[in-house]
Design an enzyme around this catalytic site. Structure first.
Site, PDB file in Angstrom:
ATOM      1  N   HIS A 249      -6.350   2.873   0.568  1.00 37.12           N
ATOM      2  CA  HIS A 249      -6.069   3.134   1.990  1.00 37.12           C
ATOM      3  C   HIS A 249      -6.941   4.347   2.296  1.00 37.12           C
ATOM      4  O   HIS A 249      -6.745   5.412   1.681  1.00 37.12           O
ATOM      5  CB  HIS A 249      -4.579   3.414   2.201  1.00 37.12           C
ATOM      6  CG  HIS A 249      -4.187   3.687   3.626  1.00 37.12           C
ATOM      7  ND1 HIS A 249      -3.176   2.978   4.281  1.00 37.12           N
ATOM      8  CD2 HIS A 249      -4.645   4.611   4.520  1.00 37.12           C
ATOM      9  CE1 HIS A 249      -3.054   3.455   5.513  1.00 37.12           C
ATOM     10  NE2 HIS A 249      -3.922   4.460   5.681  1.00 37.12           N
TER      11      HIS A 249
ATOM     12  N   HIS B 299      -8.733   7.594   2.934  1.00 37.55           N
ATOM     13  CA  HIS B 299      -8.164   8.936   3.011  1.00 37.55           C
ATOM     14  C   HIS B 299      -9.259   9.961   2.798  1.00 37.55           C
ATOM     15  O   HIS B 299     -10.255   9.713   2.117  1.00 37.55           O
ATOM     16  CB  HIS B 299      -7.037   9.132   1.988  1.00 37.55           C
ATOM     17  CG  HIS B 299      -7.409   8.780   0.580  1.00 37.55           C
ATOM     18  ND1 HIS B 299      -7.436   7.469   0.137  1.00 37.55           N
ATOM     19  CD2 HIS B 299      -7.788   9.543  -0.477  1.00 37.55           C
ATOM     20  CE1 HIS B 299      -7.806   7.461  -1.131  1.00 37.55           C
ATOM     21  NE2 HIS B 299      -8.036   8.696  -1.530  1.00 37.55           N
TER      22      HIS B 299
ATOM     23  N   HIS C 180      -4.109   0.586   8.437  1.00 38.03           N
ATOM     24  CA  HIS C 180      -4.588   0.344   7.068  1.00 38.03           C
ATOM     25  C   HIS C 180      -6.058  -0.054   7.092  1.00 38.03           C
ATOM     26  O   HIS C 180      -6.420  -1.137   7.553  1.00 38.03           O
ATOM     27  CB  HIS C 180      -3.765  -0.732   6.361  1.00 38.03           C
ATOM     28  CG  HIS C 180      -4.229  -0.942   4.946  1.00 38.03           C
ATOM     29  ND1 HIS C 180      -3.743  -0.197   3.890  1.00 38.03           N
ATOM     30  CD2 HIS C 180      -5.170  -1.762   4.426  1.00 38.03           C
ATOM     31  CE1 HIS C 180      -4.359  -0.575   2.774  1.00 38.03           C
ATOM     32  NE2 HIS C 180      -5.235  -1.530   3.076  1.00 38.03           N
TER      33      HIS C 180
ATOM     34  N   HIS D 233      -9.758  13.806   1.468  1.00 34.97           N
ATOM     35  CA  HIS D 233      -9.219  14.969   0.786  1.00 34.97           C
ATOM     36  C   HIS D 233      -9.748  16.217   1.493  1.00 34.97           C
ATOM     37  O   HIS D 233     -10.970  16.348   1.688  1.00 34.97           O
ATOM     38  CB  HIS D 233      -9.708  15.032  -0.665  1.00 34.97           C
ATOM     39  CG  HIS D 233      -9.315  13.863  -1.519  1.00 34.97           C
ATOM     40  ND1 HIS D 233      -8.301  13.928  -2.445  1.00 34.97           N
ATOM     41  CD2 HIS D 233      -9.815  12.601  -1.609  1.00 34.97           C
ATOM     42  CE1 HIS D 233      -8.202  12.763  -3.067  1.00 34.97           C
ATOM     43  NE2 HIS D 233      -9.111  11.937  -2.588  1.00 34.97           N
TER      44      HIS D 233
ATOM     45  N   ASN E  42     -13.467   9.239  -1.423  1.00 27.72           N
ATOM     46  CA  ASN E  42     -13.982   8.417  -2.509  1.00 27.72           C
ATOM     47  C   ASN E  42     -13.957   6.956  -2.091  1.00 27.72           C
ATOM     48  O   ASN E  42     -12.978   6.491  -1.507  1.00 27.72           O
ATOM     49  CB  ASN E  42     -13.131   8.615  -3.769  1.00 27.72           C
ATOM     50  CG  ASN E  42     -13.231  10.025  -4.314  1.00 27.72           C
ATOM     51  OD1 ASN E  42     -14.324  10.583  -4.390  1.00 27.72           O
ATOM     52  ND2 ASN E  42     -12.095  10.608  -4.680  1.00 27.72           N
TER      53      ASN E  42
ATOM     54  N   GLY F 132     -14.258   6.739  -8.183  1.00 27.40           N
ATOM     55  CA  GLY F 132     -12.919   7.025  -8.683  1.00 27.40           C
ATOM     56  C   GLY F 132     -11.819   6.837  -7.659  1.00 27.40           C
ATOM     57  O   GLY F 132     -10.747   7.431  -7.790  1.00 27.40           O
TER      58      GLY F 132
ATOM     59  N   CYS G  74       0.832  -1.211   0.000  1.00 27.19           N
ATOM     60  CA  CYS G  74       0.000   0.000   0.000  1.00 27.19           C
ATOM     61  C   CYS G  74       0.868   1.263   0.000  1.00 27.19           C
ATOM     62  O   CYS G  74       1.708   1.458   0.882  1.00 27.19           O
ATOM     63  CB  CYS G  74      -0.915  -0.021   1.226  1.00 27.19           C
ATOM     64  SG  CYS G  74      -1.793   1.523   1.468  1.00 27.19           S
TER      65      CYS G  74
ATOM     66  N   ASP H  43      -1.377  16.469  -1.291  1.00 27.45           N
ATOM     67  CA  ASP H  43      -1.621  15.625  -2.457  1.00 27.45           C
ATOM     68  C   ASP H  43      -0.595  15.941  -3.540  1.00 27.45           C
ATOM     69  O   ASP H  43      -0.285  17.103  -3.798  1.00 27.45           O
ATOM     70  CB  ASP H  43      -3.048  15.841  -2.986  1.00 27.45           C
ATOM     71  CG  ASP H  43      -3.493  14.738  -3.930  1.00 27.45           C
ATOM     72  OD1 ASP H  43      -4.381  13.957  -3.536  1.00 27.45           O
ATOM     73  OD2 ASP H  43      -2.955  14.651  -5.047  1.00 27.45           O
TER      74      ASP H  43
HETATM   75  P1  AMP Z   1      -8.494   8.894  -4.634  1.00 25.18           P
HETATM   76  O1  AMP Z   1      -8.554   9.055  -6.133  1.00 25.18           O
HETATM   77  O2  AMP Z   1      -9.659   9.469  -3.898  1.00 25.18           O
HETATM   78  O3  AMP Z   1      -8.199   7.453  -4.243  1.00 25.18           O
HETATM   79  O4  AMP Z   1      -7.289   9.786  -4.161  1.00 25.18           O
HETATM   80  C1  AMP Z   1      -5.963   9.364  -4.197  1.00 25.18           C
HETATM   81  C2  AMP Z   1      -5.114  10.615  -4.162  1.00 25.18           C
HETATM   82  O5  AMP Z   1      -3.801  10.237  -3.807  1.00 25.18           O
HETATM   83  C3  AMP Z   1      -5.015  11.345  -5.513  1.00 25.18           C
HETATM   84  O6  AMP Z   1      -5.519  12.662  -5.365  1.00 25.18           O
HETATM   85  C4  AMP Z   1      -3.515  11.320  -5.810  1.00 25.18           C
HETATM   86  O7  AMP Z   1      -3.055  12.505  -6.434  1.00 25.18           O
HETATM   87  C5  AMP Z   1      -2.920  11.123  -4.435  1.00 25.18           C
HETATM   88  N1  AMP Z   1      -1.602  10.493  -4.428  1.00 25.18           N
HETATM   89  C6  AMP Z   1      -1.230   9.348  -5.044  1.00 25.18           C
HETATM   90  N2  AMP Z   1       0.051   9.072  -4.785  1.00 25.18           N
HETATM   91  C7  AMP Z   1       0.504  10.067  -3.974  1.00 25.18           C
HETATM   92  C8  AMP Z   1       1.754  10.353  -3.356  1.00 25.18           C
HETATM   93  N3  AMP Z   1       2.829   9.567  -3.517  1.00 25.18           N
HETATM   94  N4  AMP Z   1       1.850  11.462  -2.585  1.00 25.18           N
HETATM   95  C9  AMP Z   1       0.785  12.278  -2.425  1.00 25.18           C
HETATM   96  N5  AMP Z   1      -0.418  12.055  -2.955  1.00 25.18           N
HETATM   97  C10 AMP Z   1      -0.567  10.969  -3.736  1.00 25.18           C
HETATM   98 ZN    ZN Z   2      -2.280   1.249   3.629  1.00 25.83          ZN
END
Ligand code: AMP
Ligand code: ZN
Length: 113
Positions: free
Chosen positions: A97, A99, A45, A101, A86, A92, A3, A29
């Site tokens: 994991h 999260h 996790h 936003h 999401n 999308g 992850c 992000d």
């Molecule tokens: P989601 O599409 O809701 O699953 O959001 C995942 C978010 O993780 C997206 O906005 C990506 O830009 C962000 N993301 C993916 N990899 C990284 C990373 N290494 N560092 C910071 N943000 C990330």
């Molecule tokens: Zn994780």
């Protein structure tokens, strides 16, 4: 553990940290969609909202406390912001994991779907 957010939390993958405590980690992000775009994640996790239960849900309340604090620190508490999580394909979700936003710093689109 493959992850990507677990690796960010452990420091294996670098991130721009904005907050950390014993149960929560927050970082910018990598592809910001607003002037303020921070991700707030539980250190444990949990794949998505689908996996939230009475056993692990306390951290979600804590994440909202952290969100309120970060919104003040990042200067969007008064102007307004959005918190989004999401869940699954139709929403999308790309990182499995859990999260949240935190988006703000400009007027956000009001069409939610
Ligand atoms: P989601 O599409 O809701 O699953 O959001 C995942 C978010 O993780 C997206 O906005 C990506 O830009 C962000 N993301 C993916 N990899 C990284 C990373 N290494 N560092 C910071 N943000 C990330
Ligand atoms: Zn994780």
């Amino acid at each position: 553990m493959s992850c990507i957010f677990c690796k960010i939390i452990s420091g294996e993958i670098p991130s721009k940290k904005v907050y950390e405590d014993e149960s929560v980690y927050a970082f910018y992000d990598i592809q910001p969609m607003a002037p303020v775009h921070v991700l707030i994640v539980p250190k444990t996790h949990i794949a998505s909202v689908n996996e939230v239960t009475s056993e692990n849900s306390a951290v979600i309340a804590h994440i909202y406390e952290v969100a309120a604090q970060l919104a003040k620190e990042l200067g969007v508490a008064e102007s307004g912001y959005r918190i989004v999580s999401n869940c699954g394909a139709n929403a999308g979700q790309t990182v499995f994991h859990l999260h949240f936003h935190l988006l703000g710093g400009q007027p956000l689109k009001t069409d939610m779907c």
